[in-house]
Scaffold this active site. Structure first.
Site, mmCIF file in Angstrom:
data_model
loop_
_atom_site.group_PDB
_atom_site.id
_atom_site.type_symbol
_atom_site.label_atom_id
_atom_site.label_comp_id
_atom_site.label_asym_id
_atom_site.label_seq_id
_atom_site.Cartn_x
_atom_site.Cartn_y
_atom_site.Cartn_z
ATOM 1 N N HIS A 1 54.934 12.572 -44.146
ATOM 2 C CA HIS A 1 55.745 13.183 -45.200
ATOM 3 C C HIS A 1 55.052 13.199 -46.549
ATOM 4 C CE1 HIS A 1 59.092 12.856 -42.335
ATOM 5 N NE2 HIS A 1 59.680 13.761 -43.071
ATOM 6 N N GLY A 2 54.136 12.284 -46.756
ATOM 7 C CA GLY A 2 53.457 12.312 -48.056
ATOM 8 C C GLY A 2 52.374 11.270 -48.142
#
Lengths: 364, 465
Positions: free
Chosen positions: B317-318
């Site tokens: 996600h990041g």
């Protein structure tokens, strides 16, 4: 045909109609150059070249063009504003709000950094030009419409006390002239951020009493024929009743000479520019709108008193009310002229110097 | 280019649909493939060449893996493909994160490379990986046609924000798919509903959460409003985009699996992750969790596997530590549920719902923080009774201003509207729906367009994926 099939046909038909119709108009209809409601030039189709394609500028310009030239743009903006306000009960639309016929823009919170920057600019003027002069220095702060409207509408409000205190403390060499008591909500246009010239005679009177030991003169007011839709109308995209612009005339005005230094060299200008009164922003009729430096000479004033006003756009409408008390008024807008250039145009000797700024500019 | 833009809705999509309609069946995949490359290049410019290179590489590897299936070379090609794909992903997405982490732990200052992250790289990399592994496993045959393969990887409906489509799910559809009135109409409906979720709800809530981050008039209420608004914003943004993708797929004859299934009605974290970003969850289950042994090698190993999967999920996600922490947060909750809590939750519905919503809300506050310090500060703000005022003028203002949108978002986050529609469909109201439904969809398109035309605020939350 069963109802499901009819539903499918209708869905495809309606949506295709909307999509392809607007696409067709967007592609083939003549493009507009300018938006009167938004008071800005509209983007056209960018011309592709290797540079703007590889950098992505073509794509972002194209996206902007698609937004700007979308058919019935103003109607869609109004639709969004109405839907947001009346269906979703949103209190503001892109920061603009409508309260009992008054349009305004949310102005909060106070921004210490920005206030500090504005103060530094003014202190720099003081240090460079005024500290060792014989000028009498005054400071006056103009409340913006939100000062009166936001508490009524129960909207967030800037800490005006903080702003006033900070500016006064940091410009303690200037005599503060408090004009807040002379201003009310009715002093402002309903559709614009500016104040009405016919309503600020008490403000002019207060300033003149302190600076020139005089009362404000008498003025005869005339109304512009065209209704005035202020800057907030286009931004808010809501239907509102327009304002009217009134401008005051004094017998001294027949001999007043106005000079603009917009181009760098002096050129004749007008106190009230009737061409601009018909233009995109009728408020610009007051002294022709934005101008880095303007001088107004009044040969009828016998005592040769001079006033220099460091100002923003609010200064354009109040200055004519001060003319009878001074032989020369010089208006400086520091947003459009480098302070270092002032020495080419001004001798700071023993004039009255007034820092006259609205809370909007001080907080920006 | 994003779906919720005038350029996409009124230039790109009509043009592609027109060309697609007039082209013969054999050429339809080419239309999708070429238009998808154009779609990608519009946002990513020359990085489309990297993308094309990844497609060519993936196609060749698939052919080679299958050709050498009965020899060790098949595994070699698979490992090589995985390394290259993950290497590209690591380089673009995680290099600076890696450098920053080294700098922080060793107190040195290696300069960051500031590499631009190609949009959608996490999605298409996972699609390529799943294809290569499935070919290796023999689950699917390799795709001989480069155009068909390119269509699978690049198709613009799901290219930049998912769902992560498995090749096995659409391999037959690439060659043979139906274009019917019903499918097209359903696709349009799904697209418009997704578009409305994104533009009317997610973007509106996004304006509020953006204001919160710069506010100086904080209060406990304001923090809770922000947390609730963000939790709804990310759901409507992500699920709205997935709906648009699924709807567009249907218009072009493809059936994609659903990616969100009303996750906020879940009664446990376990259930939540079966309803939220389903394609990602199943991807990690099939390609990481099960190959690691899943739950077949004892409790200890299962717990380890869960941690690995969720750290990777967080990282996916990041590229920042708050995402890793976010992943670990869910790993811990899932383990606790697996060990003993799930049985209790299954028997106590109301508590389970509140438990789920509270923990997800905290999780998304962590997810949205710009740094670990910010995350700690935001979570502390939720419970700062005494240190912060309970309410503030700004909080009250925004509660009034966004109350209706939040209420609508809460209602539409549940299956209630859908269930009501299904109930009405089988009754006398069907004739009314026959006209009402197309009119409502048309209205939503018009209103959504109005929001686009007026607003400059149209964030794309997935730029970091």
């Amino acid at each position: 045909m069963n109802s499901n099939k009819i539903k499918h046909i209708l869905t495809i038909t309606f949506l295709a109609l909307i999509c392809f119709s607007f696409s067709g108009i967007l592609i083939f209809a003549p493009k507009k150059d300018y938006s009167m409601t938004e008071r800005r030039t509209l983007k056209k189709v960018p011309a592709p070249n290797w540079q703007n394609l590889s950098s992505g500028k073509f794509m972002s310009d194209f996206d902007d063009f698609a937004l700007d030239q979308f058919p019935l743009r103003d109607n869609f903006r109004s639709l969004k504003a109405v839907f947001s306000k009346y269906a979703l009960f949103q209190k503001d639309n892109n920061g603009l709000y409508l309260y009992k016929g008054w349009l305004s823009k949310l102005e909060y919170p106070e921004n210490p950094e920005k206030i500090g920057r504005q103060i530094s600019k003014l202190n720099s003027i003081y240090k460079t030009y005024l500290e060792n002069s014989n000028c009498k220095i005054y400071l006056s702060i103009i409340p913006d419409k939100n000062y009166f409207l936001a508490p009524k509408a129960k909207f967030p409000v800037m800490n005006y006390d903080y702003l006033l205190e900070t500016v006064q403390n940091k410009l303690s060499y200037a005599e503060f002239i408090d004009i807040f008591p002379q201003v009310s909500l009715e002093s402002f246009y309903k559709t614009d951020q500016h104040w009405k010239q016919e309503k600020i005679l008490p403000v002019a009177d207060t300033l003149l009493q302190v600076m020139a030991n005089q009362k404000v003169s008498t003025f005869e007011f005339f109304q512009l024929e065209n209704p005035f839709y202020g800057t907030y109308v286009g931004q808010a995209a809501l239907s509102v009743k327009p304002d009217s612009i009134l401008y005051g005339v004094n017998p001294d005005f027949t001999q007043v000479q106005v000079t603009s230094y917009n181009s760098g060299s002096p050129s004749p200008a007008l106190l009230y520019d009737m061409n601009k009164a018909q233009g995109r922003d009728p408020y610009e009729m007051f002294l022709g709108g934005s101008d880095p430096l303007i001088t107004i000479e009044n040969p009828n004033e016998q005592e040769q008193k001079e006033l220099i006003i460091f100002r923003d756009s609010f200064g354009s409408s109040i200055t004519p009310l001060l003319i009878p008390a001074y032989s020369k008024i010089t208006l400086v807008d520091l947003r459009y002229i480098q302070p270092s250039l002032l020495k080419n145009y001004l001798d700071f000797d023993s004039q009255d110097v007034l820092f006259l700024y609205s809370t909007l500019i001080l907080n920006s | 280019m994003i779906f919720s833009s005038i350029t996409f809705l009124y230039f790109f999509l009509p043009a592609v649909i027109l060309v697609y309609l007039v082209m013969p069946a054999k050429a339809k995949n080419s239309v999708i493939f070429i238009s998808s490359l154009f779609f990608y290049a519009w946002g990513e410019k020359l990085l489309v060449l990297l993308f094309l290179g990844s497609i060519i590489f993936g196609w060749i590897m698939g052919l080679l893996i299958e050709k050498k299936r009965n020899s060790p070379w098949s595994k070699v090609f698979l490992i090589f493909a995985v390394i290259v794909n993950l290497g590209i992903l690591f380089y673009f997405k995680y290099t600076d994160f890696f450098i920053q982490s080294i700098n922080q732990s060793l107190k040195i200052s290696i300069p960051l490379l500031k590499i631009a992250l190609p949009i959608g790289i996490s999605f298409y990399t996972f699609q390529l990986l799943s294809y290569e592994v499935d070919v290796y496993r023999g689950t699917v045959p390799s795709q001989k046609s480069f155009i068909d393969f390119g269509t699978y990887v690049a198709m613009f409906p799901q290219l930049i924000a998912g769902p992560i489509v498995r090749y096995s799910d659409i391999q037959t559809q690439l060659k043979n798919r139906q274009h019917t009135l019903e499918k097209t109409s359903q696709g349009i409906g799904k697209f418009i509903l997704g578009f409305s979720k994104k533009v009317l709800i997610a973007n509106s809530l996004g304006q509020f959460t953006a204001v919160f981050t710069t506010s100086t008039d904080l209060s406990v209420l304001y923090y809770w409003l922000y947390a609730l608004a963000y939790m709804l914003q990310i759901y409507f943004d992500f699920s709205g985009y997935s709906d648009m993708a699924i709807g567009l797929g249907k218009i072009f004859g493809f059936e994609f699996n659903k990616n969100f299934d009303y996750p906020y009605i879940s009664k446990s974290i376990t259930e939540f992750w079966r309803r939220w970003h389903i394609s990602l969850g199943t991807w990690f289950k099939d390609y990481v969790y099960i190959p690691l042994g899943g739950n077949r090698k004892g409790k200890g190993r299962q717990i380890f596997n869960i941690f690995v999967v969720w750290m990777l999920t967080g990282l996916w996600h990041g590229a920042a530590w708050n995402f890793v922490l976010w992943g670990i947060y869910f790993a811990i909750l899932l383990i606790i549920e697996k060990l003993f809590l799930k049985k209790f939750l299954d028997k106590h519905n109301i508590f389970a719902h509140i438990y789920l919503l509270f923990l997800i809300l905290l999780g998304f506050v962590l997810f949205n923080a710009s740094s670990l310090n910010q995350a700690v500060s935001d979570i502390a703000g939720l419970f700062s009774f005494g240190k912060l005022p309970l309410i503030s003028a700004e909080a009250i203002y925004y509660l009034k201003s966004y109350g209706i949108i939040i209420a609508l978002a809460v209602i539409f986050a549940t299956p209630l509207p859908k269930n009501l529609y299904i109930k009405l469909s089988g009754t006398k109201a069907e004739k009314f729906l026959m006209i009402a439904e197309p009119l409502v969809l048309a209205f939503l398109l018009i209103i959504g367009t109005a929001f686009l035309v007026d607003g400059s605020f149209n964030p794309f939350l997935y730029f970091r994926f």
